[in-house]
Design an enzyme around this catalytic site. Structure first.
Site, PDB file in Angstrom:
ATOM      1  N   LEU A  77     -10.218 -11.753  11.345  1.00 62.03           N
ATOM      2  CA  LEU A  77      -9.340 -10.600  11.588  1.00 62.03           C
ATOM      3  C   LEU A  77      -9.658  -9.863  12.889  1.00 62.03           C
ATOM      4  O   LEU A  77      -8.825  -9.152  13.435  1.00 62.03           O
ATOM      5  CB  LEU A  77      -9.408  -9.626  10.405  1.00 62.03           C
ATOM      6  CG  LEU A  77      -8.312  -8.561  10.351  1.00 62.03           C
ATOM      7  CD1 LEU A  77      -6.930  -9.187  10.398  1.00 62.03           C
ATOM      8  CD2 LEU A  77      -8.449  -7.710   9.099  1.00 62.03           C
ATOM      9  N   GLY A  78     -10.887 -10.067  13.410  1.00 62.67           N
ATOM     10  CA  GLY A  78     -11.231  -9.425  14.676  1.00 62.67           C
ATOM     11  C   GLY A  78     -11.714  -7.996  14.527  1.00 62.67           C
ATOM     12  O   GLY A  78     -11.648  -7.413  13.439  1.00 62.67           O
ATOM     13  N   TYR A  79     -12.182  -7.433  15.622  1.00 62.10           N
ATOM     14  CA  TYR A  79     -12.757  -6.076  15.611  1.00 62.10           C
ATOM     15  C   TYR A  79     -13.647  -5.882  14.387  1.00 62.10           C
ATOM     16  O   TYR A  79     -13.381  -5.057  13.517  1.00 62.10           O
ATOM     17  CB  TYR A  79     -11.656  -5.013  15.648  1.00 62.10           C
ATOM     18  CG  TYR A  79     -11.009  -4.854  17.005  1.00 62.10           C
ATOM     19  CD1 TYR A  79     -11.728  -5.110  18.170  1.00 62.10           C
ATOM     20  CD2 TYR A  79      -9.702  -4.436  17.131  1.00 62.10           C
ATOM     21  CE1 TYR A  79     -11.141  -4.951  19.412  1.00 62.10           C
ATOM     22  CE2 TYR A  79      -9.107  -4.286  18.378  1.00 62.10           C
ATOM     23  CZ  TYR A  79      -9.837  -4.550  19.517  1.00 62.10           C
ATOM     24  OH  TYR A  79      -9.261  -4.399  20.740  1.00 62.10           O
ATOM     25  N   TYR A  84      -6.126   9.131  13.777  1.00 61.00           N
ATOM     26  CA  TYR A  84      -4.968   8.475  13.188  1.00 61.00           C
ATOM     27  C   TYR A  84      -5.188   8.204  11.698  1.00 61.00           C
ATOM     28  O   TYR A  84      -4.370   8.577  10.845  1.00 61.00           O
ATOM     29  CB  TYR A  84      -4.609   7.149  13.896  1.00 61.00           C
ATOM     30  CG  TYR A  84      -3.729   6.335  12.996  1.00 61.00           C
ATOM     31  CD1 TYR A  84      -2.384   6.657  12.865  1.00 61.00           C
ATOM     32  CD2 TYR A  84      -4.259   5.341  12.166  1.00 61.00           C
ATOM     33  CE1 TYR A  84      -1.581   6.001  11.960  1.00 61.00           C
ATOM     34  CE2 TYR A  84      -3.469   4.690  11.254  1.00 61.00           C
ATOM     35  CZ  TYR A  84      -2.130   5.016  11.150  1.00 61.00           C
ATOM     36  OH  TYR A  84      -1.340   4.389  10.225  1.00 61.00           O
ATOM     37  N   ASP A 121       0.139   7.015  16.321  1.00 60.76           N
ATOM     38  CA  ASP A 121      -0.279   5.636  16.596  1.00 60.76           C
ATOM     39  C   ASP A 121       0.619   5.070  17.687  1.00 60.76           C
ATOM     40  O   ASP A 121       1.398   5.798  18.307  1.00 60.76           O
ATOM     41  CB  ASP A 121      -0.199   4.789  15.318  1.00 60.76           C
ATOM     42  CG  ASP A 121       1.238   4.469  14.946  1.00 60.76           C
ATOM     43  OD1 ASP A 121       2.139   5.247  15.342  1.00 60.76           O
ATOM     44  OD2 ASP A 121       1.468   3.449  14.280  1.00 60.76           O
ATOM     45  N   CYS A 136      12.757   1.129  17.231  1.00 60.28           N
ATOM     46  CA  CYS A 136      12.350   1.502  18.587  1.00 60.28           C
ATOM     47  C   CYS A 136      11.202   0.602  19.025  1.00 60.28           C
ATOM     48  O   CYS A 136      10.094   1.054  19.323  1.00 60.28           O
ATOM     49  CB  CYS A 136      11.939   2.973  18.605  1.00 60.28           C
ATOM     50  SG  CYS A 136      11.871   3.710  20.244  1.00 60.28           S
ATOM     51  N   CYS A 178      18.740  -0.152  20.598  1.00 58.92           N
ATOM     52  CA  CYS A 178      19.376   1.121  20.966  1.00 58.92           C
ATOM     53  C   CYS A 178      20.852   1.156  20.574  1.00 58.92           C
ATOM     54  O   CYS A 178      21.399   2.232  20.310  1.00 58.92           O
ATOM     55  CB  CYS A 178      19.226   1.363  22.456  1.00 58.92           C
ATOM     56  SG  CYS A 178      17.504   1.478  22.979  1.00 58.92           S
ATOM     57  N   GLU A 206      -5.284   0.993   5.856  1.00 62.50           N
ATOM     58  CA  GLU A 206      -5.244   1.605   7.184  1.00 62.50           C
ATOM     59  C   GLU A 206      -6.301   1.041   8.133  1.00 62.50           C
ATOM     60  O   GLU A 206      -6.042   0.849   9.316  1.00 62.50           O
ATOM     61  CB  GLU A 206      -5.387   3.126   7.081  1.00 62.50           C
ATOM     62  CG  GLU A 206      -4.182   3.820   6.472  1.00 62.50           C
ATOM     63  CD  GLU A 206      -2.901   3.550   7.241  1.00 62.50           C
ATOM     64  OE1 GLU A 206      -2.961   3.214   8.434  1.00 62.50           O
ATOM     65  OE2 GLU A 206      -1.820   3.664   6.627  1.00 62.50           O
ATOM     66  N   TRP A 265       0.822  -1.215   0.000  1.00 57.17           N
ATOM     67  CA  TRP A 265       0.000   0.000   0.000  1.00 57.17           C
ATOM     68  C   TRP A 265       0.856   1.265   0.000  1.00 57.17           C
ATOM     69  O   TRP A 265       0.326   2.359   0.069  1.00 57.17           O
ATOM     70  CB  TRP A 265      -0.937   0.002   1.207  1.00 57.17           C
ATOM     71  CG  TRP A 265      -0.268  -0.412   2.475  1.00 57.17           C
ATOM     72  CD1 TRP A 265       0.416   0.400   3.330  1.00 57.17           C
ATOM     73  CD2 TRP A 265      -0.203  -1.723   3.024  1.00 57.17           C
ATOM     74  NE1 TRP A 265       0.912  -0.327   4.377  1.00 57.17           N
ATOM     75  CE2 TRP A 265       0.540  -1.635   4.226  1.00 57.17           C
ATOM     76  CE3 TRP A 265      -0.686  -2.974   2.627  1.00 57.17           C
ATOM     77  CZ2 TRP A 265       0.797  -2.754   5.026  1.00 57.17           C
ATOM     78  CZ3 TRP A 265      -0.429  -4.079   3.432  1.00 57.17           C
ATOM     79  CH2 TRP A 265       0.301  -3.953   4.605  1.00 57.17           C
ATOM     80  N   ARG A 266       2.174   1.085  -0.073  1.00 55.10           N
ATOM     81  CA  ARG A 266       3.035   2.261  -0.141  1.00 55.10           C
ATOM     82  C   ARG A 266       3.368   2.634  -1.578  1.00 55.10           C
ATOM     83  O   ARG A 266       3.944   3.677  -1.827  1.00 55.10           O
ATOM     84  CB  ARG A 266       4.341   2.000   0.612  1.00 55.10           C
ATOM     85  CG  ARG A 266       4.140   2.058   2.093  1.00 55.10           C
ATOM     86  CD  ARG A 266       5.445   1.885   2.817  1.00 55.10           C
ATOM     87  NE  ARG A 266       5.242   2.116   4.240  1.00 55.10           N
ATOM     88  CZ  ARG A 266       6.134   1.802   5.161  1.00 55.10           C
ATOM     89  NH1 ARG A 266       7.268   1.253   4.819  1.00 55.10           N
ATOM     90  NH2 ARG A 266       5.876   2.041   6.429  1.00 55.10           N
ATOM     91  N   THR A 307      -3.631  -4.040  14.414  1.00 51.99           N
ATOM     92  CA  THR A 307      -3.345  -5.300  13.733  1.00 51.99           C
ATOM     93  C   THR A 307      -1.944  -5.260  13.149  1.00 51.99           C
ATOM     94  O   THR A 307      -1.546  -4.261  12.566  1.00 51.99           O
ATOM     95  CB  THR A 307      -4.374  -5.516  12.604  1.00 51.99           C
ATOM     96  OG1 THR A 307      -5.687  -5.465  13.156  1.00 51.99           O
ATOM     97  CG2 THR A 307      -4.168  -6.844  11.911  1.00 51.99           C
TER      98      THR A 307
END
Length: 355
Positions: A76-78, A116, A134, A188, A195, A33, A20-21, A39
DNA sequence: AAGACGGGGGG
DNA sequence: CCCCCAGTCTT
């Protein structure tokens, strides 16, 4: 060099190549998105391809049956995300003639699109200068600046949104937003962040103070509740009785078997004493237990499920309005929740007369 | 401001 | 077992 520029330089070298980029199509970006809300990329990836193939353009999405959308979403849930997408797609057709909007102000009005997602769509598709905030962004910024304000409190959300906006490269919002999220996901990380190889070793407040593992701070959630589900498989000829769940509870609108829920882990003999059981089944009804108790874990509840095969469909006293018989082939096309479709997967031979 | 809402993966 | 994930909506 500014934070944003260092970040984008890192991204050029280390960013992920995600499908999707490679587009500025707001519909495709919206699809990705919504799927990626809460997810992981790896989990959402097959669904992204599945949906794009089924609905290459928003008008196709809007024209689909909700049942079909939920079936594609299965696992997939939600699930409210899927229902909200359908509403949003219809709104794009009704109010924008099928032309998917790109501005923050427009897309945030769509069902299922919050701050978001609106920032993501508007920046990725039109380079609008809106900063995404996010889970990755909370983590990166809280560590970089050493902010211990809880990220899930109302004050914290405000504080981090403001800082995120200040850090944004106004001319390169699309790249910057992708960069900070990839940086959070790859470098991160929540556990064992890298680090030692970090480009921000010297500036990062948490790193200098040795408190990287203490940030971000998050208010703790509540304990999980235990629920006990007793499912009944009722067969009549080649058909099985399926129940459609209501709007309010978990798994809204999804299909399962007729269910009795109890507060305690009842055995069948105890369950038979309940009013609901008497309402559903004759005294003479006989059952065959199918498998052992299954534990299904959700975010804030542990569901313990048992399955019983009703030996004779004549022993069923009632048929509630949300209960319907379906042929086995048809059941495959119904949107079911994980607990049910994994049960069906494991017990094909028990309920399909063809085996 | 706090809950509700799934499912999977990592430590 | 607990935490987290490209969050949003409802109460």
């Amino acid at each position: 060099m500014s934070f944003a520029v260092k970040l984008m330089n890192w991204y050029r070298e280390n960013g992920r190549d995600l499908p999707w980029r490679n587009t500025q199509n707001p519909y495709v970006i919206w699809l990705s998105e919504i799927i990626l809300q809460q997810t992981r990329v790896e989990q959402g990836m097959p669904y992204f391809h599945r949906f794009l193939e089924a609905f290459p353009i928003v008008t196709k999405f809007a024209a689909a049956e909700e049942e079909e959308i939920l079936r594609l979403w299965q696992g997939l849930g939600y699930y409210s995300r899927a229902r909200n997408m359908h509403k949003a797609a219809k709104m794009v057709v009704d109010e924008y003639g099928g032309q998917f909007p790109t501005s923050y102000a427009e897309v945030i009005r769509l069902a299922g699109v919050g701050e978001y997602t609106a920032a993501a769509i508007s920046s990725f598709s039109a380079n609008e200068a809106k900063a995404v905030v996010d889970g990755n962004v909370y983590r990166v910024l809280s560590r970089y600046f050493g902010i211990d304000e809880p990220i899930n409190g109302s004050k914290g959300k405000k504080v981090f949104a403001e800082i995120a906006g200040e850090m944004l490269d106004l001319d390169n919002a699309a790249t910057y937003n992708q960069a900070i999220m990839d940086f959070g996901a790859l470098q991160c990380k929540p556990k064992s962040p890298r680090c030692e190889t970090c480009i921000f070793q010297l500036e990062c407040v948490a790193n200098r103070a040795g408190i990287v593992d203490k940030l971000p701070v998050k208010l703790k959630g509540r304990a999980s509740k235990n629920r006990y589900f007793h499912y009944f498989i009722v067969q009549s000829d080649d058909r099985i009785l399926m129940s459609k769940r209501g709007e309010t509870d978990v798994w809204a609108n999804l299909y399962e078997f007729p269910l009795i829920e109890t507060e305690q882990d009842f055995m069948l003999e105890e369950l038979a004493q309940t009013p609901l059981f008497s309402e559903y089944f004759e005294e003479t009804a006989r059952f065959t237990p199918l498998g052992n108790m299954t534990k299904h874990i959700l975010s804030h509840q542990n569901i313990y499920a048992r399955f019983y095969l009703l030996q004779d469909a004549q022993s069923l006293r009632t048929k509630k309005s949300n209960w319907n018989y379906f042929f086995v082939e048809k059941i495959d096309t119904l949107a079911k929740h994980k607990l049910i479709f994994s049960f069906l997967e494991k017990n094909k031979q028990l309920i399909n007369p063809k085996f």
